[in-house]
Design a protein around this motif. Structure first.
Motif, mmCIF file in Angstrom:
data_model
loop_
_atom_site.group_PDB
_atom_site.id
_atom_site.type_symbol
_atom_site.label_atom_id
_atom_site.label_comp_id
_atom_site.label_asym_id
_atom_site.label_seq_id
_atom_site.Cartn_x
_atom_site.Cartn_y
_atom_site.Cartn_z
ATOM 1 N N MET A 1 0.908 -1.212 0.021
ATOM 2 C CA MET A 1 0.058 -0.114 -0.041
ATOM 3 C C MET A 1 1.007 1.292 0.065
ATOM 4 O O MET A 1 1.866 1.203 0.966
ATOM 5 C CB MET A 1 -0.980 0.142 1.218
ATOM 6 C CG MET A 1 -2.068 -1.245 1.241
ATOM 7 S SD MET A 1 -2.880 -1.089 2.935
ATOM 8 C CE MET A 1 -3.605 0.570 2.995
ATOM 9 N N ILE A 2 0.447 2.288 -0.596
ATOM 10 C CA ILE A 2 1.141 3.600 -0.542
ATOM 11 C C ILE A 2 -0.097 4.731 -0.656
ATOM 12 O O ILE A 2 -1.489 4.521 -1.108
ATOM 13 C CB ILE A 2 1.973 3.951 -1.830
ATOM 14 C CG1 ILE A 2 1.270 3.781 -3.171
ATOM 15 C CG2 ILE A 2 3.152 2.880 -1.827
ATOM 16 C CD1 ILE A 2 1.721 4.290 -4.476
ATOM 17 N N ARG A 3 0.393 5.616 0.153
ATOM 18 C CA ARG A 3 -0.543 6.726 0.091
ATOM 19 C C ARG A 3 -0.072 7.946 -0.951
ATOM 20 O O ARG A 3 1.185 8.405 -0.902
ATOM 21 C CB ARG A 3 -0.380 7.642 1.505
ATOM 22 C CG ARG A 3 -1.476 8.744 2.030
ATOM 23 C CD ARG A 3 -1.031 9.598 2.857
ATOM 24 N NE ARG A 3 -1.045 8.800 4.307
ATOM 25 C CZ ARG A 3 -1.728 8.655 5.197
ATOM 26 N NH1 ARG A 3 -3.127 9.117 4.936
ATOM 27 N NH2 ARG A 3 -1.572 8.061 6.249
ATOM 28 N N ILE A 4 -1.137 8.435 -1.827
ATOM 29 C CA ILE A 4 -1.043 9.268 -2.707
ATOM 30 C C ILE A 4 -1.256 10.776 -2.367
ATOM 31 O O ILE A 4 -1.186 11.074 -1.282
ATOM 32 C CB ILE A 4 -1.910 8.939 -4.018
ATOM 33 C CG1 ILE A 4 -3.223 8.999 -3.783
ATOM 34 C CG2 ILE A 4 -1.535 7.417 -4.595
ATOM 35 C CD1 ILE A 4 -4.158 8.662 -4.770
ATOM 36 N N GLN A 5 -0.838 11.685 -3.462
ATOM 37 C CA GLN A 5 -0.825 12.929 -2.867
ATOM 38 C C GLN A 5 -1.906 13.550 -2.467
ATOM 39 O O GLN A 5 -1.729 14.154 -1.809
ATOM 40 C CB GLN A 5 -0.369 13.701 -4.224
ATOM 41 C CG GLN A 5 1.083 13.481 -4.800
ATOM 42 C CD GLN A 5 1.423 14.766 -5.677
ATOM 43 O OE1 GLN A 5 0.571 15.253 -6.322
ATOM 44 N NE2 GLN A 5 2.790 14.720 -5.738
ATOM 45 N N ASP A 6 -3.055 13.119 -2.589
ATOM 46 C CA ASP A 6 -4.391 13.419 -2.052
ATOM 47 C C ASP A 6 -4.869 12.718 -0.699
ATOM 48 O O ASP A 6 -5.873 12.987 -0.191
ATOM 49 C CB ASP A 6 -5.525 13.044 -3.017
ATOM 50 C CG ASP A 6 -5.879 11.704 -3.265
ATOM 51 O OD1 ASP A 6 -5.373 10.783 -2.702
ATOM 52 O OD2 ASP A 6 -6.905 11.459 -4.033
ATOM 53 N N GLY A 7 -3.835 12.091 -0.218
ATOM 54 C CA GLY A 7 -3.842 11.377 1.233
ATOM 55 C C GLY A 7 -4.737 10.177 1.171
ATOM 56 O O GLY A 7 -4.725 9.485 2.211
ATOM 57 N N HIS A 8 -5.153 9.514 -0.012
ATOM 58 C CA HIS A 8 -5.757 8.413 0.021
ATOM 59 C C HIS A 8 -4.750 7.126 -0.331
ATOM 60 O O HIS A 8 -3.706 7.486 -0.964
ATOM 61 C CB HIS A 8 -6.898 8.240 -1.213
ATOM 62 C CG HIS A 8 -7.856 9.264 -0.869
ATOM 63 N ND1 HIS A 8 -8.147 10.404 -1.277
ATOM 64 C CD2 HIS A 8 -9.077 9.091 0.087
ATOM 65 C CE1 HIS A 8 -9.189 11.150 -0.837
ATOM 66 N NE2 HIS A 8 -9.846 10.230 0.015
ATOM 67 N N TRP A 9 -5.267 6.225 0.344
ATOM 68 C CA TRP A 9 -4.523 4.895 0.025
ATOM 69 C C TRP A 9 -4.608 4.100 -1.302
ATOM 70 O O TRP A 9 -5.806 4.057 -1.757
ATOM 71 C CB TRP A 9 -4.454 4.031 1.093
ATOM 72 C CG TRP A 9 -3.716 4.440 2.563
ATOM 73 C CD1 TRP A 9 -4.488 5.232 3.359
ATOM 74 C CD2 TRP A 9 -2.525 4.501 2.992
ATOM 75 N NE1 TRP A 9 -3.670 5.669 4.263
ATOM 76 C CE2 TRP A 9 -2.684 5.122 4.264
ATOM 77 C CE3 TRP A 9 -1.399 3.975 2.427
ATOM 78 C CZ2 TRP A 9 -1.275 5.385 5.084
ATOM 79 C CZ3 TRP A 9 -0.065 3.757 3.233
ATOM 80 C CH2 TRP A 9 -0.093 4.582 4.400
ATOM 81 N N ARG A 10 -3.653 3.324 -1.901
ATOM 82 C CA ARG A 10 -3.884 2.763 -2.996
ATOM 83 C C ARG A 10 -2.886 1.321 -2.806
ATOM 84 O O ARG A 10 -2.047 1.279 -2.346
ATOM 85 C CB ARG A 10 -3.511 3.432 -4.160
ATOM 86 C CG ARG A 10 -4.032 4.415 -4.515
ATOM 87 C CD ARG A 10 -5.612 4.384 -5.196
ATOM 88 N NE ARG A 10 -6.247 5.363 -5.606
ATOM 89 C CZ ARG A 10 -7.017 6.278 -4.631
ATOM 90 N NH1 ARG A 10 -7.040 5.835 -3.665
ATOM 91 N NH2 ARG A 10 -7.756 7.236 -5.345
#
Length: 299
Positions: free
Chosen positions: A185-194
């Motif tokens: 999992m990573i957190r993208i720039q908008d703060g959400h996880w993917r």
């Protein structure tokens, strides 16, 4: 910032690719360099050299295409794979990985898995296939009490997981990640996880995506509160891998046992390679194998 690697020639090639794709000049950083995989960050781009012995033909290309249709769940590679010195290389957008020193995103991971498992399964989606890794790791074990404990637990698994017969038809087939843990999992720039790393994504039993935390919980390595956070969030999000109200272990027993044995085998192999004794969590996985073999074949 780590720039040392056991693969300096490949590192230089990945950095060159990263500099050609990043939106701004940046110093390279090694994010991962284990098990034949090298991952390098260059600014807002991550360049990954995949394992040389993995299959990266048409099924992998289909996984890339499939991931591209799920932007709210998965980070897909940017464009088609490259071939560098005989290795398959992909690029992806950078995101912040899970920080083990902070509160762990168990609920966010559970919700991502529930969303993935609830997607329709395209007819062309590749099969995840049998969980072959556990048999492969057990075959590499040497001699010793811990190794014997893992092998005794392994023989309690169904024959199809041991690779002795064909896999039976899946009772529930969904779109699954295939190798989920918090490191995926990573957190993208908008703060959400993917979710990341799509090499095993495809059609399969969704219970296998819950197998690693279930195995760690059953071994006493994952605290009960963390397990309840994860399982509760998955159920609340409508995840289909386990019953909404009834005993989840009717679905999780075989996957969790398999992952417990797989993790234990990895621990033994790693400790042997490093010429050290097992640490406390690793010994807990061996103890779980002892309990599994004592319970016998429940499949």
């Amino acid at each position: 910032m780590q720039t040392e690697t056991v693969q300096p020639g490949l590192f230089a090639r990945l950095v060159e690719i990263g500099h050609g794709s990043a939106r701004a000049a940046a110093s390279p950083e090694v994010l991962y360099d284990r098990h034949g995989v090298l991952v390098v960050r260059v600014g807002d781009v991550v360049v990954k050299a995949h394992q040389a012995d993995r299959e990266h033909g048409p099924p992998f290309l289909e996984r890339i295409r499939l991931a591209g249709t799920l932007p709210s769940i998965v980070i897909a590679p940017l464009g088609s794979p490259l071939t560098v010195d005989g290795r398959t290389v992909t690029l992806a957008s950078f995101g912040e990985p899970v920080d083990p020193s902070q509160a762990l995103p168990w609920e966010e991971g559970a919700r991502l898995l529930a969303a993935l498992h609830s997607e329709s399964v395209p007819a062309e989606a590749p099969s995840w296939g049998r969980p072959t890794r556990v048999a492969r790791l057990v075959s590499r074990l040497g001699d010793g009490p811990a190794e014997d404990a893992v092998r005794r637990a392994f023989v309690t698994l169904p024959a199809w997981i041991r690779g002795e017969v064909d896999e039976p038809p899946a009772q529930t087939e969904r779109l699954i990640h295939g190798d989920w843990h918090l490191g995926q999992m990573i957190r993208i720039q908008d703060g959400h996880w993917r979710l990341i790393d799509i090499e095993d994504m495809g059609r399969g039993d969704p219970a296998w995506d819950l197998a690693r935390p279930a195995a760690l919980y059953s071994a006493g390595v994952l605290p009960p509160d963390d397990w309840e956070r994860f399982l509760g969030a998955y159920r609340a999000a409508g995840g289909p891998a386990v019953p909404a109200q009834d005993d989840p272990w009717t679905s999780l027993d075989i996957p969790a046992r398999s992952l417990a044995i797989q993790i234990a085998a990895t621990c033994v192999i790693t400790a042997g390679r490093d010429d050290r004794v097992l640490d406390e969590p690793e010994q807990a996985m061996i103890d779980a194998c002892v309990r599994i073999s004592a319970a016998g074949d429940a499949a």
